[in-house]
Design a protein around this motif. Structure first.
Motif, PDB file in Angstrom:
ATOM      1  N   ASP A   9       0.944  -1.183  -0.161  1.00  0.00           N
ATOM      2  CA  ASP A   9       0.096  -0.092   0.057  1.00  0.00           C
ATOM      3  C   ASP A   9       0.926   1.284   0.078  1.00  0.00           C
ATOM      4  O   ASP A   9       1.885   1.215   0.467  1.00  0.00           O
ATOM      5  N   HIS A  11       0.508   5.486   0.466  1.00  0.00           N
ATOM      6  CA  HIS A  11      -0.351   6.724   0.706  1.00  0.00           C
ATOM      7  C   HIS A  11       0.709   8.180   0.604  1.00  0.00           C
ATOM      8  O   HIS A  11       1.549   8.070   1.131  1.00  0.00           O
ATOM      9  N   HIS A  43      -2.985  -1.350   6.332  1.00  0.00           N
ATOM     10  CA  HIS A  43      -3.662  -1.500   5.009  1.00  0.00           C
ATOM     11  C   HIS A  43      -2.825  -2.810   4.399  1.00  0.00           C
ATOM     12  O   HIS A  43      -3.317  -3.597   3.763  1.00  0.00           O
TER      13      HIS A  43
HETATM   14 MG    MG Z   1      -4.629   2.335   1.819  1.00  0.00          MG
END
Ligand code: MG
Length: 158
Positions: A9, A11, A43
Motif C-alpha cells: 500500500d 499513501h 492496510h
Molecule cells: Mg490504503
C-alpha cells in the motif's frame, strides 16, 4: 496447508492530519491522505492476510466510497481479515513488514508498532517484524511525497 500472502500500500502525505502507522500516532509535520485513518501499514498487512486466504482486496471489502469507512480506525480492517481467516481455519504464523519512507525516522517507534501489530494479529511479538528503510532519495517516496509499506504474512492452518 500453510499459505503466504503479500500486501502493498502507499499513501501520500496530506499535511493536516495526524500520522498513524501501525495503530500508533506519530509526531510528524503531516499525516497521510486517505478515506480512513490512512494507516498504510495496517492496510498492507490487511491485504497480505486477505491475499493468503484467497479473499478480495481491502479496497473491495472496505470501499473508500462508503461513508461508514470515513476516518475509520484501520484496526477494524485487520480484525476483519483475521476473522475471515479464522473462519477458514487459518491464524497468523508470522508477519514481516517493510516501511519505506524518508521521514519520519521510525527507529524510535518500531517497538510500539510491533506490540500493536502483534496484539491485532493475536500473536506474540516474536513473530512480527517491523523494518524501515528509505528510498535513497529516488522517486516519489524519495522526494518525501508519501509512504509505501510492503507486508508478507504466513497463515498457518489451525
Ligand atoms: Mg490504503
Amino acid at each position: 496447508m500453510d499459505r503466504i500472502g503479500f500486501g502493498y500500500d502507499s499513501h501520500r502525505f496530506a499535511g493536516d492530519r495526524p500520522l498513524v502507522l501501525g495503530g500508533c500516532q506519530i509526531e510528524h509535520a503531516g499525516g497521510l491522505a486517505g478515506h480512513s485513518d490512512a494507516d498504510v501499514l495496517l492496510h498492507a498487512i490487511t491485504d497480505a492476510i486477505l491475499g493468503a486466504i484467497g479473499e478480495d482486496d481491502i479496497g473491495q471489502i472496505f470501499p473508500d466510497t462508503d461513508p461508514a469507512n470515513a476516518g475509520a480506525n484501520s484496526a477494524v480492517f485487520v480484525r476483519h481479515a483475521i476473522e475471515l481467516a479464522g473462519r477458514k481455519g487459518y491464524r497468523v504464523g508470522n508477519c514481516d513488514v517493510t516501511v519505506i519512507t524518508e521521514l519520519p525516522k521510525l527507529g524510535p517507534h518500531k517497538k510500539v508498532i510491533r506490540q500493536n501489530v502483534a496484539e491485532l494479529l493475536d500473536v506474540s511479538e516474536g513473530v512480527v517484524s517491523i523494518k524501515a528503510t528509505t528510498n535513497e532519495g529516488m522517486g516519489a517516496v524519495g522526494r518525501g511525497e508519501g509512504i509505501v509499506v510492503m507486508a508478507v504474512v504466513m497463515m498457518v492452518a489451525c
